[in-house]
Design a protein around this motif. Structure first.
Motif, mmCIF file in Angstrom:
data_model
loop_
_atom_site.group_PDB
_atom_site.id
_atom_site.type_symbol
_atom_site.label_atom_id
_atom_site.label_comp_id
_atom_site.label_asym_id
_atom_site.label_seq_id
_atom_site.Cartn_x
_atom_site.Cartn_y
_atom_site.Cartn_z
ATOM 1 N N ASP A 174 30.579 83.414 29.693
ATOM 2 C CA ASP A 174 29.334 83.626 29.214
ATOM 3 C C ASP A 174 28.644 82.175 28.694
ATOM 4 O O ASP A 174 29.475 81.311 27.948
ATOM 5 C CB ASP A 174 28.942 84.530 28.246
ATOM 6 N N ILE A 175 27.447 81.835 29.247
ATOM 7 C CA ILE A 175 26.900 80.478 28.814
ATOM 8 C C ILE A 175 25.531 80.812 28.329
ATOM 9 O O ILE A 175 24.901 81.524 28.923
ATOM 10 C CB ILE A 175 26.755 79.338 29.863
ATOM 11 N N CYS A 176 25.236 80.155 27.222
ATOM 12 C CA CYS A 176 23.790 80.407 26.547
ATOM 13 C C CYS A 176 23.115 79.043 26.668
ATOM 14 O O CYS A 176 23.735 77.963 26.235
ATOM 15 C CB CYS A 176 23.928 80.834 25.087
ATOM 16 N N ILE A 177 21.923 79.007 27.105
ATOM 17 C CA ILE A 177 21.014 77.790 27.251
ATOM 18 C C ILE A 177 19.986 77.855 26.498
ATOM 19 O O ILE A 177 19.175 78.757 26.644
ATOM 20 C CB ILE A 177 20.647 77.647 28.698
ATOM 21 N N ILE A 178 19.852 77.119 25.433
ATOM 22 C CA ILE A 178 18.749 76.915 24.508
ATOM 23 C C ILE A 178 17.800 76.188 25.277
ATOM 24 O O ILE A 178 17.699 74.842 25.277
ATOM 25 C CB ILE A 178 18.849 76.530 23.250
ATOM 26 N N GLY A 179 16.489 76.739 25.584
ATOM 27 C CA GLY A 179 15.450 76.041 26.169
ATOM 28 C C GLY A 179 15.420 76.106 27.772
ATOM 29 O O GLY A 179 16.250 75.955 28.400
ATOM 30 N N GLY A 180 13.924 76.468 28.242
ATOM 31 C CA GLY A 180 13.761 76.957 29.673
ATOM 32 C C GLY A 180 13.014 75.811 30.008
ATOM 33 O O GLY A 180 12.188 76.188 31.220
ATOM 34 N N GLY A 181 13.185 74.651 29.930
ATOM 35 C CA GLY A 181 12.511 73.571 30.458
ATOM 36 C C GLY A 181 13.288 73.021 31.493
ATOM 37 O O GLY A 181 14.252 73.755 32.129
ATOM 38 N N LEU A 182 13.219 71.881 32.457
ATOM 39 C CA LEU A 182 13.726 71.444 33.660
ATOM 40 C C LEU A 182 15.207 71.067 33.368
ATOM 41 O O LEU A 182 16.003 71.634 34.219
ATOM 42 C CB LEU A 182 12.931 70.222 34.029
ATOM 43 N N SER A 183 15.482 70.519 32.269
ATOM 44 C CA SER A 183 16.851 70.265 32.057
ATOM 45 C C SER A 183 17.782 71.584 32.012
ATOM 46 O O SER A 183 18.955 71.812 32.661
ATOM 47 C CB SER A 183 17.224 69.685 30.976
ATOM 48 N N GLY A 184 17.305 72.492 31.153
ATOM 49 C CA GLY A 184 17.914 73.717 31.048
ATOM 50 C C GLY A 184 17.797 74.794 32.563
ATOM 51 O O GLY A 184 19.092 75.271 32.677
ATOM 52 N N LEU A 185 17.019 74.748 33.033
ATOM 53 C CA LEU A 185 16.791 75.375 34.278
ATOM 54 C C LEU A 185 17.610 74.663 35.320
ATOM 55 O O LEU A 185 18.356 75.400 36.224
ATOM 56 C CB LEU A 185 15.400 75.463 35.022
ATOM 57 N N SER A 186 17.758 73.480 35.243
ATOM 58 C CA SER A 186 18.631 72.720 36.380
ATOM 59 C C SER A 186 20.197 72.976 35.935
ATOM 60 O O SER A 186 20.972 73.052 36.987
ATOM 61 C CB SER A 186 18.564 71.079 36.186
ATOM 62 N N ALA A 187 20.412 72.980 34.814
ATOM 63 C CA ALA A 187 21.782 73.426 34.424
ATOM 64 C C ALA A 187 22.081 74.692 34.732
ATOM 65 O O ALA A 187 23.388 75.083 35.389
ATOM 66 C CB ALA A 187 21.965 73.076 32.690
ATOM 67 N N ALA A 188 21.261 75.580 34.503
ATOM 68 C CA ALA A 188 21.602 77.152 34.999
ATOM 69 C C ALA A 188 21.658 77.215 36.521
ATOM 70 O O ALA A 188 22.623 77.871 37.003
ATOM 71 C CB ALA A 188 20.275 77.800 34.392
ATOM 72 N N TYR A 189 20.939 76.480 37.176
ATOM 73 C CA TYR A 189 20.909 76.425 38.453
ATOM 74 C C TYR A 189 22.455 75.923 39.105
ATOM 75 O O TYR A 189 22.836 76.310 40.076
ATOM 76 C CB TYR A 189 19.737 75.605 39.177
ATOM 77 N N SER A 190 22.841 74.997 38.542
ATOM 78 C CA SER A 190 23.982 74.459 38.958
ATOM 79 C C SER A 190 25.199 75.298 38.637
ATOM 80 O O SER A 190 26.475 75.442 39.355
ATOM 81 C CB SER A 190 24.276 72.902 38.159
#
Length: 409
Positions: free
Chosen positions: A2-18
Motif C-alpha cells: 500500500d502506497i499513499c501519495i500526497i498531492g495529485g499534481g503531475l509528479s504525484g500522478l506520474s509516480a502513481a502511473y509508474s
C-alpha cells in the motif's frame, strides 16, 4: 503493498502511473480536481488551463507518457510570438527585424544579447548557482540590457526576489528558448488542452484500481514503527509532492528553508483579440501583472469560440488585497477593453506555485528520499534550474523507481 501519495499534481500522478501495476495506491488531493498547477476549468467551449502551459521539443518524458496514454496524436506544434509592452506601446520581438527595430536597446546591446543567447547552451549551470542573474547579465551584457530587457522578466517572474535569483535559472531559461525560427518559437500544446493529459492519467489510474480522494487534505502523518499513517490510515510507503515546509508542519522531517512563491493568474474570455497577435507579452511598464499571454494568438480561437488572455502575477506570502478587481481594471484601461467585450474572467490562486531559485538553491534541493519518505515535486532536482512539466514527470518516475528498488517490487 500500500502506497499513499500526497498531492495529485503531475509528479504525484506520474509516480502513481509508474507504480499502478505493482502496488495499491491512494492519492490524496486537497483540491476538488487533479493537476495542481496543470488543472483546468471550463471555457465557453471546452476547457482552459487555470495557469498557462506549453511544452518544448526536448520534453521526451512527457512525449513518452502521452504515447503510453494513447494521446500523442493530440499534441501539436505551433509558433509562439513574443513582445514587450513599454512606454504604453506594444513592441513585437519575434523576428530578427523586429528585434533590430526595438528602440530601447542599442545595436551594441542587441549584439551582446545575441552572443549571450548563442552561448547559453554551453554554460556550466552549476557554476552559476551562486551568482545572481542581475550581476551576471550586467557583467556580460551591460546595465542597459539588464534594465531594458531582463529586469522586467525577473520582476514579472519573481517580484521582490528578483535580485536574489541565480544566474543558473536565467541562463537555463534562455537556453531552452534559444531555438527560435523567424516565425517564432515552436511550442507544444494538446489540441484538446492539457486537461486531456490529466483526465487520461486519472482514467488510467482509476481503471488500475488506484483510489483518488479529491478534496482530501493530508492533515497528519506519523510513522508507527512499521508503517506510515496518513490521517490515521496505514501505508507501507509514503510519497509527498507538496511543499516540503508544509510536509514538516504535518509531521514530516525538517528541510532547509526553500523559498516558495505563489501565483495569481487571471484568465479572461474576450470577444476580440487585444495583444496585436502576440502570444507572450512581457510588461516593462509597471502593472499589477508581469505578462499578458494571448493564449488564442497561440491556439486558434475557434477551439474555444472566443479569445482567451492570461494575466500572470506572482506573490510572496499572500496576494494583494482586491487583486482581482485591480488586475481587470488595469487590463481594461491599458488595452482599451470595454465591459461588454468580456465574456467572463476568473482569478486562480496557487499559494505554493513553485520554489524561487535563489543563489545557492542547489544546496537546498532535497534528496528523493528522506527519513523514509519519498519526495517528488517542483522542488526536486529534475526541476532545477527551470521547473517544467518534464521535470515533474521525471521526479515522479524517479521516486517510483526508488520505491521499486527499496521494496523489491
Amino acid at each position: 503493498m500500500d502506497i499513499c501519495i500526497i498531492g495529485g499534481g503531475l509528479s504525484g500522478l506520474s509516480a502513481a502511473y509508474s507504480l499502478r501495476e505493482k502496488a495499491d495506491i491512494t492519492i490524496l488531493e486537497e483540491k476538488e480536481k487533479l493537476g495542481g498547477c496543470l488543472s483546468s476549468s471550463k471555457a465557453k467551449n471546452g476547457c482552459i488551463e487555470d495557469f498557462y502551459h506549453h511544452c518544448f521539443s526536448g520534453d521526451n518524458n512527457l512525449f513518452e507518457l502521452s504515447d503510453s496514454l494513447g494521446i500523442s496524436d493530440n499534441l501539436e506544434w505551433l509558433s509562439g510570438s513574443t513582445g514587450y509592452y513599454a512606454n504604453d506601446k506594444i513592441y513585437p520581438l519575434t523576428t530578427p527585424i523586429e528585434i533590430l527595430r526595438y528602440p530601447l536597446l542599442s545595436i551594441l546591446d542587441k549584439f551582446r544579447l545575441a552572443i549571450l543567447t548563442i552561448k547559453s547552451k554551453n554554460y556550466n549551470l552549476s557554476s552559476l548557482d551562486e551568482i545572481s542573474a542581475k550581476d551576471f547579465i550586467i557583467e556580460k551584457c551591460g546595465i542597459s540590457v539588464y534594465n531594458s530587457f531582463f529586469e522586467p522578466l525577473l520582476n514579472s517572474k519573481y517580484g521582490n526576489f528578483k535580485e536574489s535569483v541565480s544566474a543558473a535559472w536565467l541562463i537555463s531559461r534562455i537556453a531552452i528558448r534559444s531555438d527560435r525560427k523567424t516565425g517564432g518559437e515552436k511550442l507544444g500544446y494538446f489540441r484538446d488542452g492539457y486537461n486531456l493529459l490529466i483526465k487520461s492519467l486519472e482514467t488510467e489510474l482509476e481503471n488500475s484500481g488506484c483510489i483518488i480522494k479529491k478534496g482530501t487534505k493530508a492533515e497528519l502523518i506519523n510513522f508507527n514503527g512499521s508503517k506510515w499513517e496518513v490521517n490515521g490510515a496505514a501505508y507501507d510507503a509514503l510519497i509527498s509532492t507538496i511543499n516540503p515546509r508544509c510536509l514538516t508542519k504535518i509531521g514530516g522531517p525538517e528541510f532547509p528553508e526553500i523559498p516558495y512563491q505563489g501565483a495569481a493568474c487571471m484568465t479572461i474570455g474576450l470577444k476580440r483579440e487585444v495583444t496585436k497577435g502576440i502570444y507572450w507579452l512581457n510588461m516593462k511598464d509597471k502593472a499589477p501583472y508581469g505578462a499578458v499571454i494571448g493564449h488564442t494568438n497561440f491556439i486558434p480561437p475557434e477551439n474555444y469560440g472566443e479569445h482567451i488572455v492570461y494575466l500572470a502575477s506572482y506573490f510572496k506570502d499572500k496576494p494583494e488585497e482586491n487583486l482581482e478587481e485591480i488586475m481587470i481594471k488595469d487590463f481594461c484601461n491599458r488595452f482599451d477593453v470595454k465591459d461588454d467585450e468580456i465574456n467572463w474572467y476568473r482569478l486562480n490562486i496557487e499559494k505554493f506555485a513553485g520554489p524561487v531559485y535563489i543563489k545557492g538553491y542547489q544546496k537546498m534541493v532535497p534528496e528523493y528520499e528522506k527519513e523514509g519518505i519519498f519526495l517528488a515535486g517542483m522542488f526536486s532536482q529534475s526541476n532545477y534550474p527551470e521547473r517544467s512539466m518534464e521535470g515533474s514527470i521525471i521526479a515522479g518516475k524517479k521516486v517510483a523507481s526508488e520505491i521499486c528498488r527499496k521494496y523489491n517490487i
